[in-house]
Write a protein that holds these residues in place. Structure first.
Motif, PDB file in Angstrom:
ATOM      1  N   UNK A   1       0.830  -1.188   0.000  1.00  0.00           N
ATOM      2  CA  UNK A   1       0.000   0.000   0.000  1.00  0.00           C
ATOM      3  C   UNK A   1       0.874   1.252   0.000  1.00  0.00           C
ATOM      4  N   UNK A   2       1.897   1.200   0.817  1.00  0.00           N
ATOM      5  CA  UNK A   2       2.835   2.323   0.886  1.00  0.00           C
ATOM      6  C   UNK A   2       3.520   2.528  -0.480  1.00  0.00           C
ATOM      7  N   UNK A   3       3.783   1.408  -1.161  1.00  0.00           N
ATOM      8  CA  UNK A   3       4.426   1.490  -2.471  1.00  0.00           C
ATOM      9  C   UNK A   3       3.490   2.138  -3.495  1.00  0.00           C
ATOM     10  N   UNK A   4       2.204   1.783  -3.408  1.00  0.00           N
ATOM     11  CA  UNK A   4       1.211   2.384  -4.314  1.00  0.00           C
ATOM     12  C   UNK A   4       1.156   3.891  -4.074  1.00  0.00           C
TER      13      UNK A   4
ATOM     14  N   UNK B   1      -8.570   2.065  -3.357  1.00  0.00           N
ATOM     15  CA  UNK B   1      -8.664   1.008  -2.350  1.00  0.00           C
ATOM     16  C   UNK B   1     -10.111   0.615  -2.090  1.00  0.00           C
ATOM     17  N   UNK B   2     -10.967   1.630  -1.995  1.00  0.00           N
ATOM     18  CA  UNK B   2     -12.361   1.303  -1.725  1.00  0.00           C
ATOM     19  C   UNK B   2     -12.968   0.545  -2.898  1.00  0.00           C
ATOM     20  N   UNK B   3     -12.599   0.928  -4.121  1.00  0.00           N
ATOM     21  CA  UNK B   3     -13.208   0.300  -5.295  1.00  0.00           C
ATOM     22  C   UNK B   3     -12.673  -1.112  -5.525  1.00  0.00           C
ATOM     23  N   UNK B   4     -11.379  -1.320  -5.353  1.00  0.00           N
ATOM     24  CA  UNK B   4     -10.842  -2.627  -5.735  1.00  0.00           C
ATOM     25  C   UNK B   4     -10.533  -3.535  -4.555  1.00  0.00           C
TER      26      UNK B   4
ATOM     27  N   UNK C   1     -12.267  -3.221  -1.293  1.00  0.00           N
ATOM     28  CA  UNK C   1     -13.317  -3.298  -0.288  1.00  0.00           C
ATOM     29  C   UNK C   1     -12.803  -2.972   1.101  1.00  0.00           C
ATOM     30  N   UNK C   2     -11.801  -2.113   1.172  1.00  0.00           N
ATOM     31  CA  UNK C   2     -11.264  -1.782   2.494  1.00  0.00           C
ATOM     32  C   UNK C   2     -11.945  -0.530   3.030  1.00  0.00           C
ATOM     33  N   UNK C   3     -12.187  -0.519   4.316  1.00  0.00           N
ATOM     34  CA  UNK C   3     -12.795   0.657   4.916  1.00  0.00           C
ATOM     35  C   UNK C   3     -11.730   1.717   5.144  1.00  0.00           C
ATOM     36  N   UNK C   4     -12.178   2.948   5.326  1.00  0.00           N
ATOM     37  CA  UNK C   4     -11.241   4.040   5.584  1.00  0.00           C
ATOM     38  C   UNK C   4     -10.421   3.738   6.832  1.00  0.00           C
ATOM     39  N   UNK C   5     -11.073   3.084   7.815  1.00  0.00           N
ATOM     40  CA  UNK C   5     -10.386   2.771   9.066  1.00  0.00           C
ATOM     41  C   UNK C   5      -9.203   1.826   8.828  1.00  0.00           C
ATOM     42  N   UNK C   6      -9.446   0.730   8.062  1.00  0.00           N
ATOM     43  CA  UNK C   6      -8.333  -0.206   7.904  1.00  0.00           C
ATOM     44  C   UNK C   6      -7.297   0.348   6.924  1.00  0.00           C
ATOM     45  N   UNK C   7      -7.757   1.185   5.981  1.00  0.00           N
ATOM     46  CA  UNK C   7      -6.784   1.851   5.104  1.00  0.00           C
ATOM     47  C   UNK C   7      -5.778   2.633   5.926  1.00  0.00           C
ATOM     48  N   UNK C   8      -6.323   3.410   6.846  1.00  0.00           N
ATOM     49  CA  UNK C   8      -5.490   4.252   7.676  1.00  0.00           C
ATOM     50  C   UNK C   8      -4.495   3.394   8.469  1.00  0.00           C
ATOM     51  N   UNK C   9      -5.009   2.283   9.009  1.00  0.00           N
ATOM     52  CA  UNK C   9      -4.150   1.394   9.802  1.00  0.00           C
ATOM     53  C   UNK C   9      -3.022   0.820   8.939  1.00  0.00           C
TER      54      UNK C   9
END
Ligand SMILES: [Zn+2]
Length: 497
Positions: A251-254, A272-275, A277-285
């Protein structure tokens, strides 16, 4: 090492980018499936007696082994117990995020589920009902008000006996101030806490679809005992750790290479949300984990749980990360959190690490430091409800009952439970006699403060007096006075006590 700033995008080939995208998708789906598997194990453990493992309650157990917030655990447990087969399946396959899945109505006929799910997959189900921002009705407190609010929040936590968030503390403070009955407030804070809820064993229905977690950690089997459940928990946590680390890195690389733009997404969040299915919360984590690992690669190789990596990632720097790793491997999570809070509040990390290293050198077991329990200095307060400064002053003006005799042990310990795996702070905590020779009558017992430790009612009654934990004062070579806690299968030596 200095790197010349070549944008990553130029150094990543198309084939590599496709691989990254496919891998991200697979990892994201797996992480939901594993989170649900973890929730199934927790749903089973939630109704077991954890005292024989040496844990005074659910909160301290989950803090040590899971690291999720209590509200999130409750939501996930409700979801896995719901029997909403279609929604569980969609979530475990990564088609909808878990943050969306937990908002599904808990009783729902199959047709209604299908309808709900179609809306969720189309993005029409909000992840969480948004709280009204209320930005127009808040004020920025001045310095004196800010300090009063900080102390009042501390007092709310003492009265509630719970580590509630600032927002929760503010809401309670306002509610108490509006009803205005200080005697009730103090009486309730001193009354024994309700006993932990017990319920019949696992009643979660079996899943009638192929659980993607099966291929990652094996087929689900209802645990036959607590030891079996702990083994399942450890297996799921190891799998989650490996995937989270890889996901965080990719994710950091993207983000750094702007790869999402080459896939046609305006920003990385919508990608991330489109491909995934991650929530904003787990994205942040994941983003935080990715950044931490880029900054401190040593953390990925350390044999530490994810929650410990996240905690030391807040303060460790390149030259002391190995020392933090060593400390994190030998301290309870509750202890580590306090140590990191001290550093964030300005404590010298070198001196703190040295103090831990001294205790670690004196024992082969787990360690703690009494010093990290010192209160951290107040932080300035954000915008708050306009009535909050007055409510805070009202709360601080309430007289708390004075402690007399041996009860002053609690004041000395700032009402914090001395168990390093618990550290619950509550007005209703007890003063425990470290030495209480059985042959002596009550009158002969040593009531000096040196013979006392503040412990919470759970640690006192469910652990110490139930024989699941022992605490004694000792002197450790090279460390000096220490409190030594013995739990089933582990000993924690708390230096400076
Ligand atoms: Zn306790």
């Amino acid at each position: 090492m200095v790197r010349v700033g070549v944008p990553r995008l130029l150094t990543t080939t198309w084939a590599e980018r496709d691989t990254i995208q496919a891998r991200l998708h697979a990892l994201a789906a797996a992480s939901s499936a594993l989170d649900l598997r973890l929730a199934r194990v927790l749903a089973w453990l939630r109704v077991q007696d954890l005292a024989p493992l040496g844990y005074p309650g659910w909160l301290s157990f989950t803090r040590e082994h899971v690291g999720w917030g209590e509200a999130w655990i409750r939501s996930l447990i409700r979801l896995v117990r719901s029997g909403l087969g279609q929604i569980l399946r969609a979530a475990s396959e990564g088609r909808i995020s878990l943050t969306v899945a937990v908002t599904a109505p808990s009783t729902c006929a199959p047709e209604a589920q299908a309808q709900w799910l179609a809306a969720a997959e189309a993005g029409a189900q909000p992840a969480r009902p948004r709280r009204p921002s209320g930005a127009s009705s808040t004020v920025a407190p001045g310095e004196a008000d800010s300090l009063a609010i900080w102390h009042a929040r501390h007092r709310v936590r003492l009265l509630e006996g719970l580590p509630v968030t600032d927002r929760e503390a503010d809401n309670r403070m306002l509610a108490w101030w509006r009803t205005g009955q200080p005697e009730d407030l103090v009486a309730r804070a001193l009354a024994p806490a309700p006993p932990p809820r017990s319920a019949p064993g696992d009643s979660a229905p079996e899943w009638e679809f192929a659980d993607p977690a099966d291929v990652l950690v094996g087929r689900w089997r209802t645990p036959s005992d607590v030891e079996g459940a702990m083994a399942l928990l450890a297996g799921v946590q190891a799998a989650r750790r490996g995937r989270a680390i890889e996901l965080g890195r990719l994710y950091e690389r993207v983000v750094r290479g702007g790869l999402h733009r080459s896939w046609g997404f305006r920003d990385v969040e919508s990608f991330c949300q489109a491909t995934m299915g991650l929530s904003a919360r787990s994205l942040q984590r994941h983003r935080e984990l990715g950044r931490t690992l880029r900054r401190l690669p040593a953390l990925a190789h350390a044999r530490l749980s994810l929650q410990r990596v996240a905690v030391i990632g807040r303060v460790a720097v390149e030259h002391d990360v190995e020392r933090w790793v060593a400390v994190a491997g030998r301290t309870p999570v509750a202890e580590l959190e306090r140590a990191v809070e001290q550093v964030e509040a300005g404590a010298d990390p070198g001196a703190l690490l040295e103090a831990y290293e001294q205790v670690m050198a004196a024992t082969t077991q787990t360690v703690g430091l009494a010093a990290v329990q010192a209160p951290v200095p107040p932080r300035p307060t954000d915008r708050v409800h306009p009535d909050l400064p007055e409510a805070a002053r009202w709360l601080l003006a309430i007289q708390l009952p004075p402690q007399r005799g041996f009860g002053r042990v609690k004041e000395r310990d700032r009402f914090v439970c001395a168990n390093p795996e618990c550290r619950r702070r509550a007005l209703r905590n007890h003063a425990h006699h470290l030495r209480f020779p059985r042959h002596l009558r009550r009158a002969g017992v040593d009531d000096t403060l040196e013979n006392g430790a503040c412990v919470c009612p759970s640690c006192h009654l469910r652990l110490i007096h139930a024989g699941h934990a022992r605490v004694e004062r000792g002197v450790v070579d090279g460390v000096g006075p220490a409190l030594i806690w013995t739990f089933p299968g582990r000993v924690v030596t708390v230096g400076g006590a």
